[in-house]
Write a protein that holds these residues in place. Structure first.
Motif, short mmCIF file in Angstrom:
data_model
loop_
_atom_site.label_atom_id
_atom_site.label_comp_id
_atom_site.label_asym_id
_atom_site.label_seq_id
_atom_site.Cartn_x
_atom_site.Cartn_y
_atom_site.Cartn_z
N THR A 3 -77.07 28.26 53.31
CA THR A 3 -78.47 28.34 53.67
C THR A 3 -79.25 27.66 52.56
O THR A 3 -78.71 27.33 51.50
N ARG A 4 -80.54 27.46 52.77
CA ARG A 4 -81.36 26.81 51.75
C ARG A 4 -81.26 27.53 50.41
O ARG A 4 -81.00 26.93 49.38
N LYS A 65 -80.16 20.47 60.44
CA LYS A 65 -81.32 21.36 60.42
C LYS A 65 -81.09 22.67 61.18
O LYS A 65 -81.72 23.67 60.87
N GLN A 105 -77.72 23.75 55.58
CA GLN A 105 -78.63 23.91 56.72
C GLN A 105 -80.05 23.64 56.27
O GLN A 105 -80.69 24.49 55.64
N ASP A 106 -80.53 22.47 56.57
CA ASP A 106 -81.91 22.11 56.21
C ASP A 106 -82.24 20.79 56.88
O ASP A 106 -81.35 20.12 57.41
N GLU A 107 -83.50 20.43 56.80
CA GLU A 107 -83.92 19.17 57.41
C GLU A 107 -84.08 18.11 56.32
O GLU A 107 -84.71 18.37 55.28
N ILE A 120 -84.46 17.04 50.93
CA ILE A 120 -84.45 18.00 52.03
C ILE A 120 -85.69 18.89 51.93
O ILE A 120 -86.36 18.92 50.90
N ALA A 122 -86.12 21.87 51.44
CA ALA A 122 -86.13 22.84 50.34
C ALA A 122 -86.67 22.22 49.06
O ALA A 122 -86.91 22.93 48.09
#
Ligand SMILES: Cc1cc2nc3c(=O)[nH]c(=O)nc-3n(C[C@H](O)[C@H](O)[C@H](O)COP(=O)(O)OP(=O)(O)OC[C@H]3O[C@@H](n4cnc5c(N)ncnc54)[C@H](O)[C@@H]3O)c2cc1C
Length: 428
Positions: A3-4, A65, A105-107, A120, A122
């Protein structure tokens, strides 16, 4: 899946770290190179797995994402109650557990091709030696007047599987016995060329099953032709006689504007009102490709077909729906095939070897009625620097057959086993 918060912690950052203080992270010494992949769909996830299989000394980050992948392929079956969305949903756990892919998991919000870094959401920058971009498609909102993201909550596109698929399915319950469902089919090129026509058949199936046999499914098309047209026309007539109507561009099929509140569609000479309106808008490469300067005037990404390296930015490869891949359609199978070839090309480039001669394959199955499959298949190779279909390899399901029903049944079974095979190939 990182996760972020866990990703930042693993990299030695606190979750609150701002953009300004985030520095690009260098690759670890035990790896000979770092490849970052943007987008964990059919293209990106394949590249991640196959690159790790080809060379375990390459560090692979896959940035996606969404927490899970929901396949568009076979999502039309959800509209006919033939399948659940859960059966189309895949976890990234095996990629990290068994293949050592570092999942984030992020954009990805920015790509810096000069300093070879991605940023990203974050706020962390991640350095790469090579980048693979596989973000799929984006819509050209507004290309049909009145059709924007808000309009898609009333006139769903269902061209990304998930909530939009659910929305369209639930609207179909309210179609009256003699109601009208409109499907607005996009101009070329777009994701899954046979998809709108398979969808028409499966929506007709649902209405037929619910004894709404006076209802109509009308496809308003920007085009004059479509993949497997004769086979689709035959399938619709065999299963739902008189229910499915296809209107090409030359017969006033091109939709120019919509009014979501009134559920109306405007063409050059007419206005139509639907009980359900499914608008599949014109398309272009996913947003991050555009932001990174990977697209040309067509809205898609030109690439060297041997390596899928961008023709516009060094050390960045673009695969899947977002790229211009000659004769290959925008399909899951094509993205998977490109992903494997791209992984081998990157492995060669990292090791200062010439990239191998690529060979690609694609089969697009469609199921216009349950237990009734049709297909188009091709093998592709390079000729004069272009991806072309190999003559005599592949083909389309024949329009006539001595054992027609059995052949259709077998092709439907092949379609389902294709799905099990390709998703196992990528996600297991
Ligand atoms: C209704 C329908 C039916 C279909 N049926 C078939 C079929 O039967 N057979 C077939 O071969 N194909 C089929 N397709 C086509 C197929 O789904 C696509 O061609 C395929 O998904 C393309 O793969 P891709 O990797 O290019 O993009 P995608 O699979 O769309 O993956 C892109 C991924 O990138 C992620 N992403 C995007 N931007 C970012 C960012 N900035 N940061 C992080 N992540 C990002 C997205 O969340 C997504 O997970 C169908 C499509 C539709 C709509």
């Amino acid at each position: 899946m990182l996760t972020r918060r866990r990703f930042l912690a693993a990299l030695g950052y606190s979750a609150g770290l701002g953009l300004a203080s985030a520095t690009a992270l260098a690759g670890e010494a035990r790896y000979k190179a770092r490849v970052v992949i943007v987008g964990g769909g059919y293209g990106g996830a394949t590249t991640a797995k196959y690159l790790r299989l080809a060379d375990p000394h390459v560090e692979v980050f896959l940035i996606e994402k969404d927490p899970e992948y929901i396949s568009c392929a076979l999502s039309n079956e959800v509209l006919a109650d033939e399948r659940t969305l859960e059966s189309l949903t895949f976890s990234y756990d095996a990629l990290s557990a068994f293949y050592g892919v570092k999942m984030v998991q992020d954009e990805v919000t920015e790509i810096d091709p000069v300093n070879r870094k991605v940023k990203i959401a974050a706020g962390v920058e991640l350095a790469y030696d090579r980048l693979v971009v596989s973000p799929g498609i984006a819509f050209r909102w507004g290309a049909i007047e009145g059709y924007d993201e808000a309009a898609s909550q009333i006139m769903p596109h269902a061209w990304f599987a998930g909530e939009q698929t659910r929305l369209l399915r639930s609207q179909l319950d309210d179609v009256p016995a003699d109601g009208k469902v409109f499907i607005v089919a996009p101009p070329n090129p777009y994701k899954c060329p046979p998809g709108p026509y398979e969808r028409a058949g499966l929506i007709a199936h649902l209405l037929w099953q619910h004894n709404k046999r006076q209802a109509k499914v009308i496809i308003l098309d920007a085009k004059e032709n479509f993949a497997k047209k004769s086979l689709f026309l035959r399938a619709w007539e065999e299963h739902y006689p008189g229910m499915v109507e296809w209107v090409p561009g030359s017969k006033d099929g091109r939709v120019l504007a919509v009014d979501p509140q009134r559920r109306t569609l405007k063409t050059e000479f007419d206005e139509h009102r639907g009980d359900v309106v499914n608008v599949i808008p014109p398309q272009k490469a996913g947003r991050i490709a555009e932001v990174a300067g990977l697209t040309d005037g067509s809205g898609w990404c030109p690439v060297d077909p041997r390596t899928f390296e961008s023709r516009l930015q060094d050390d960045i490869h673009v695969i899947g729906d977002a790229c211009i891949a000659g004769a290959m359609p925008k399909s899951a199978y094509a993205a998977n095939s490109q992903g494997k070839n791209c992984a081998l090309a990157i492995q060669a480039l990292i090791n200062d070897n010439p990239p191998p001669e690529p060979s690609f394959v694609n089969t697009c199955y469609s199921i216009p009625a349950p237990g009734y499959g049709i297909s188009v298949a091709a093998v592709y190779r390079l000729r004069d620097g272009e991806i072309v279909a190999v003559e005599g390899a592949g083909g389309v399901s024949p329009l006539e057959g001595s054992d027609w029903d059995w052949e259709r049944e077998m092709e439907a079974a092949y379609a389902r086993s294709w799905f099990v095979n390709i998703t196992s190939d990528i996600f297991l």
